[in-house]
Design an enzyme around this catalytic site. Structure first.
Site, PDB file in Angstrom:
ATOM      1  N   CYS A   1     -73.387 -15.612 -58.325  1.00  0.00           N
ATOM      2  CA  CYS A   1     -74.438 -14.778 -58.935  1.00  0.00           C
ATOM      3  C   CYS A   1     -75.103 -15.384 -60.169  1.00  0.00           C
ATOM      4  O   CYS A   1     -76.335 -15.434 -60.231  1.00  0.00           O
ATOM      5  CB  CYS A   1     -73.911 -13.390 -59.266  1.00  0.00           C
ATOM      6  SG  CYS A   1     -72.436 -12.872 -58.396  1.00  0.00           S
TER       7      CYS A   1
ATOM      8  N   ARG B   1     -61.258 -19.002 -55.967  1.00  0.00           N
ATOM      9  CA  ARG B   1     -60.634 -17.827 -56.567  1.00  0.00           C
ATOM     10  C   ARG B   1     -59.130 -17.968 -56.546  1.00  0.00           C
ATOM     11  O   ARG B   1     -58.553 -18.418 -55.565  1.00  0.00           O
ATOM     12  CB  ARG B   1     -61.042 -16.557 -55.813  1.00  0.00           C
ATOM     13  CG  ARG B   1     -62.528 -16.314 -55.951  1.00  0.00           C
ATOM     14  CD  ARG B   1     -62.942 -14.996 -55.359  1.00  0.00           C
ATOM     15  NE  ARG B   1     -64.397 -14.891 -55.345  1.00  0.00           N
ATOM     16  CZ  ARG B   1     -65.072 -13.941 -54.715  1.00  0.00           C
ATOM     17  NH1 ARG B   1     -64.410 -13.017 -54.050  1.00  0.00           N
ATOM     18  NH2 ARG B   1     -66.379 -13.915 -54.755  1.00  0.00           N
TER      19      ARG B   1
ATOM     20  N   GLN C   1     -69.320 -18.666 -49.207  1.00  0.00           N
ATOM     21  CA  GLN C   1     -69.941 -17.386 -48.852  1.00  0.00           C
ATOM     22  C   GLN C   1     -71.355 -17.621 -48.355  1.00  0.00           C
ATOM     23  O   GLN C   1     -72.043 -18.500 -48.866  1.00  0.00           O
ATOM     24  CB  GLN C   1     -70.053 -16.492 -50.085  1.00  0.00           C
ATOM     25  CG  GLN C   1     -68.741 -16.052 -50.679  1.00  0.00           C
ATOM     26  CD  GLN C   1     -69.008 -15.214 -51.927  1.00  0.00           C
ATOM     27  OE1 GLN C   1     -69.622 -15.665 -52.867  1.00  0.00           O
ATOM     28  NE2 GLN C   1     -68.539 -13.983 -51.908  1.00  0.00           N
TER      29      GLN C   1
ATOM     30  N   ASP D   1     -74.039 -16.203 -49.223  1.00  0.00           N
ATOM     31  CA  ASP D   1     -74.344 -15.312 -50.326  1.00  0.00           C
ATOM     32  C   ASP D   1     -75.851 -15.217 -50.535  1.00  0.00           C
ATOM     33  O   ASP D   1     -76.572 -16.176 -50.280  1.00  0.00           O
ATOM     34  CB  ASP D   1     -73.701 -15.908 -51.593  1.00  0.00           C
ATOM     35  CG  ASP D   1     -73.387 -14.850 -52.626  1.00  0.00           C
ATOM     36  OD1 ASP D   1     -73.644 -13.668 -52.358  1.00  0.00           O
ATOM     37  OD2 ASP D   1     -72.877 -15.228 -53.696  1.00  0.00           O
TER      38      ASP D   1
ATOM     39  N   HIS E   1     -78.830 -13.114 -53.327  1.00  0.00           N
ATOM     40  CA  HIS E   1     -79.134 -12.145 -54.371  1.00  0.00           C
ATOM     41  C   HIS E   1     -80.590 -11.774 -54.280  1.00  0.00           C
ATOM     42  O   HIS E   1     -81.445 -12.644 -54.159  1.00  0.00           O
ATOM     43  CB  HIS E   1     -78.766 -12.714 -55.738  1.00  0.00           C
ATOM     44  CG  HIS E   1     -77.288 -12.922 -55.872  1.00  0.00           C
ATOM     45  ND1 HIS E   1     -76.681 -14.114 -55.578  1.00  0.00           N
ATOM     46  CD2 HIS E   1     -76.300 -12.049 -56.208  1.00  0.00           C
ATOM     47  CE1 HIS E   1     -75.381 -13.980 -55.740  1.00  0.00           C
ATOM     48  NE2 HIS E   1     -75.114 -12.752 -56.126  1.00  0.00           N
TER      49      HIS E   1
ATOM     50  N   LYS F   1     -71.860   0.331 -53.218  1.00  0.00           N
ATOM     51  CA  LYS F   1     -72.004  -0.705 -52.192  1.00  0.00           C
ATOM     52  C   LYS F   1     -71.766  -0.169 -50.790  1.00  0.00           C
ATOM     53  O   LYS F   1     -71.171   0.888 -50.607  1.00  0.00           O
ATOM     54  CB  LYS F   1     -71.015  -1.830 -52.455  1.00  0.00           C
ATOM     55  CG  LYS F   1     -69.564  -1.374 -52.391  1.00  0.00           C
ATOM     56  CD  LYS F   1     -68.603  -2.543 -52.421  1.00  0.00           C
ATOM     57  CE  LYS F   1     -67.162  -2.026 -52.400  1.00  0.00           C
ATOM     58  NZ  LYS F   1     -66.162  -3.068 -52.283  1.00  0.00           N
TER      59      LYS F   1
ATOM     60  N   HIS G   1     -76.501  -7.835 -54.586  1.00  0.00           N
ATOM     61  CA  HIS G   1     -75.717  -8.940 -54.008  1.00  0.00           C
ATOM     62  C   HIS G   1     -75.505  -8.603 -52.540  1.00  0.00           C
ATOM     63  O   HIS G   1     -75.233  -7.446 -52.232  1.00  0.00           O
ATOM     64  CB  HIS G   1     -74.300  -9.031 -54.576  1.00  0.00           C
ATOM     65  CG  HIS G   1     -74.161  -8.969 -56.053  1.00  0.00           C
ATOM     66  ND1 HIS G   1     -73.814 -10.071 -56.787  1.00  0.00           N
ATOM     67  CD2 HIS G   1     -74.292  -7.951 -56.921  1.00  0.00           C
ATOM     68  CE1 HIS G   1     -73.722  -9.721 -58.060  1.00  0.00           C
ATOM     69  NE2 HIS G   1     -74.006  -8.448 -58.174  1.00  0.00           N
TER      70      HIS G   1
HETATM   71 ZN   LIG Z   1     -73.292 -11.972 -56.404  1.00  0.00          ZN
END
Ligand SMILES: [Zn+2]
Ligand SMILES: [Zn+2]
Length: 596
Positions: free
Chosen positions: A291, A320, A338, A340, A342, A422, A468
């Site tokens: 992010c 992680r 990911q 991912d 945004h 979410k 996200h």
């Molecule tokens: Zn994010």
């Protein structure tokens, strides 16, 4: 009502709880000096923990199970009695674990399963045949409601008293019980099938991925065949993102402590991050999330309302911290990528963005051959940032998106992150197991922390909304799900090797090479099995590798300039023109079809 509550009120739950009592009776008959502790129903069955003079053997289990059937047939009624703590202590005078539980109940702190309770509950005893247990119930009327043929003891495992490793190790017997014989059969079949489909096993057998001790636990090495599948999935998804108005970005794997301070990760997520590395006296951290990098890209320009929405996508690799004990194959790892993205948008665009993201998510998952979904809507927790009105609007937007897509869903009240509500999307695999993949999350926190702005129609700065979202989630985990869903038998478009050419004898080699070459020119992924094995052995190996198509080439095929097709599902087409096979394969690939 939540699923767990529904289960706890079901007849099946009572059957399993009652079976646990019957099992404890049988065990204590076998070991009169044995001590028993707790035995609740669980998903798919029940267990009971015992402190016994010796380790249980498979023979013991068989004997216990046999005795259980006899007890069941005795049609013994379950009877509940409310007792005082003193009476309870008298009844269980020689059962130290029960005494400890009674003391807990007495103090009103813990229930019979060791869970904290708010108010002092009454102490009740359930009794059937010769057996008494400290128990709050509920149970079936009598033992005959437990079907003797729908019952099975599964295995014994070690378990610490109260789950605390400082306590004594007990023996836990797992059992399963169902309402119907067919349910038991179905469950056992699923277990067997799940073992066969285990992605760690198939990962080895099909040479898809590995974990090397020298590299480190939880760090995945993608082998060529696994990587091929990942490339295909990523390519498909990359194009789909472009068609859906996303822009691709790349960002580094590490960032300054300053960045993670600003984002709040060092305050709220530090236990999920690895220790920093020192670069010219300044700490840098491996990224646990992408992010902040996307935010920096957004911030690199002055944005006008006309520039919004901006949708930044990245296959972002994050690290992680996970304890080694919880690592599991591809599904729980320490480094993963990911898919991912945004989304930065104006408040009045957010509803449409959510709906589009959900639509897109379903499209991508369906394209991967997953068809059954369940949505989870998580709402405002006790601790939250942002104002309540925005939360309410965001939750409603999420709810409307779920309902517009006719998805079955559950609301997880208060289950949202502190920064926003979410939607989580779970998929059901071929065995009906749920896997959480997609997530779409509002964020009322980061735009504030990073001071994000755009210039509105009024010429004034405004704060954008931020969402996200990840569709497949982590590529590693998703790959694990794919492997198990397909049992390693991937659809043609995804199969790392789509066709193997099998010459019967050496004299067919030249023609086999020619066929393989032609198929490669058509864009198919082909292997030629040149080993001097017998044809049947080659077919068996190709079948084990779950290759969709096998082209067998012998004298007939060579002389006619044709091929014989053997399909992974066992069907066969002899002596067909190569072009016919190519057309079939290409059709399946173009449609990303499940059929072969
Ligand atoms: Zn994010
Ligand atoms: Zn009980």
């Amino acid at each position: 009502m939540a699923e767990q509550e529904r289960y706890e009120e079901s007849h099946l739950y009572k059957i399993r709880h009652s079976a646990a009592h019957v099992m404890a009776q049988a065990v204590l008959e076998l070991f009169p000096e044995g001590k028993f502790t707790i035995g609740p129903p669980i998903e798919n069955g029940f267990y009971y923990d015992f402190d016994l003079p010796r380790n249980l053997t498979p023979d013991d289990l068989e004997q216990i199970e046999k005795r259980m059937r006899q007890i069941i047939q005795g049609k013994h009624a379950f009877k509940k009695t409310i007792v005082s703590a003193e009476e309870a202590k008298r009844i269980f005078a020689d059962q130290p674990y029960k005494l400890e539980l009674i003391e807990g109940l007495e103090k009103g702190r813990l229930d019979e399963y060791g869970n904290p309770v708010q108010e002092r509950p009454e102490i009740s005893i359930y009794e059937h045949d010769t057996f008494f247990d400290l128990c709050r119930g509920p149970h079936v009327e009598n033992t005959s409601e437990i079907r003797p043929d729908a019952l099975k003891l599964m295995n014994v495992a070690g378990a610490y008293w109260r789950g605390d490793e400082k306590n004594k190790m007990l023996q836990r017997i797992y059992g399963t019980a169902w309402e119907k014989v067919d349910d038991l059969k179905g469950y056992l079949w699923k277990l067997e099938e799940a073992k066969k489909r285990d992605h760690r096993r198939l990962g080895k057998e099909l040479d898809l991925f590995s974990v090397s001790e020298d590299v480190g636990a939880g760090l995945i090495l993608w082998h060529p065949k696994g990587a091929m599948i990942r490339v295909l999935v990523e390519d498909f998804s990359r194009n789909a993102h472009l068609e859906n108005g996303y822009e691709w970005v790349f960002s580094p794997h590490i960032g300054r402590a300053y960045l993670w301070q600003t984002s709040g990760h060092l305050d709220f997520y530090k236990e999920g991050m690895y220790s920093p590395m020192d670069i010219e006296g300044e700490p840098y951290y491996a990224k646990p999330m992408n992010c902040p990098f996307h935010i920096e890209i957004f911030k690199s320009h002055l944005r006008s309302y006309r520039d919004l929405p901006r949708r930044y996508a990245e296959y972002g690799t994050v690290y992680r911290y996970e304890r080694s004990g919880v690592l599991h194959g591809l599904t729980r790892v320490r480094g993963f990528t990911q898919d991912d993205a945004h989304i930065f948008c104006r408040p009045n665009q957010v509803e449409e963005e959510i709906s589009r993201a959900l639509e897109f998510s379903l499209y991508v998952l369906r394209s991967m051959g997953l068809t059954e979904f369940k949505a989870y809507l998580s709402t405002m927790p006790e601790k939250y940032v942002g104002n309540t009105a925005n939360w309410e609007k965001a939750i409603e937007a999420l709810r409307r998106a779920i309902e517009a897509h006719n998805l079955p869903y559950q609301v997880d009240e208060g289950g949202g992150a502190f920064y926003g509500p979410k939607i989580d999307l779970k998929v059901m695999d071929a065995l009906g197991r749920e896997w959480q993949l997609s997530t779409i999350q509002f964020d009322f926190n980061l735009p504030e922390r990073f001071g994000l702005e755009y210039i509105g129609e009024d010429g004034q700065p405004h704060q954008p909304y931020m969402v996200h979202r990840a569709l497949l989630g982590s590529m590693e985990r998703f790959f694990g799900v794919l492997i198990e869903h397909f049992g390693g038998a991937f659809p043609v478009w995804m199969a790392p090797v789509q066709t193997v050419v099998i010459p019967i004898a050496d004299r067919h080699l030249d023609y086999a090479h020619e066929v393989a070459q032609k198929l490669r020119a058509e864009g198919l992924r082909v292997e030629l099995d040149e080993r001097s094995e017998r044809m049947n052995a080659k077919i068996r190996d190709a079948q084990k590798q779950k290759i969709p198509y096998m082209l067998v080439i012998g004298d007939n095929e060579m002389n006619a300039g044709r091929v014989s097709l053997r399909v992974r599902d066992g069907s066969q087409q002899n002596n067909i023109p190569l072009a016919e096979f190519v057309a079939r394969a290409k059709d399946r690939i173009a449609r990303r079809a499940a059929e072969l």
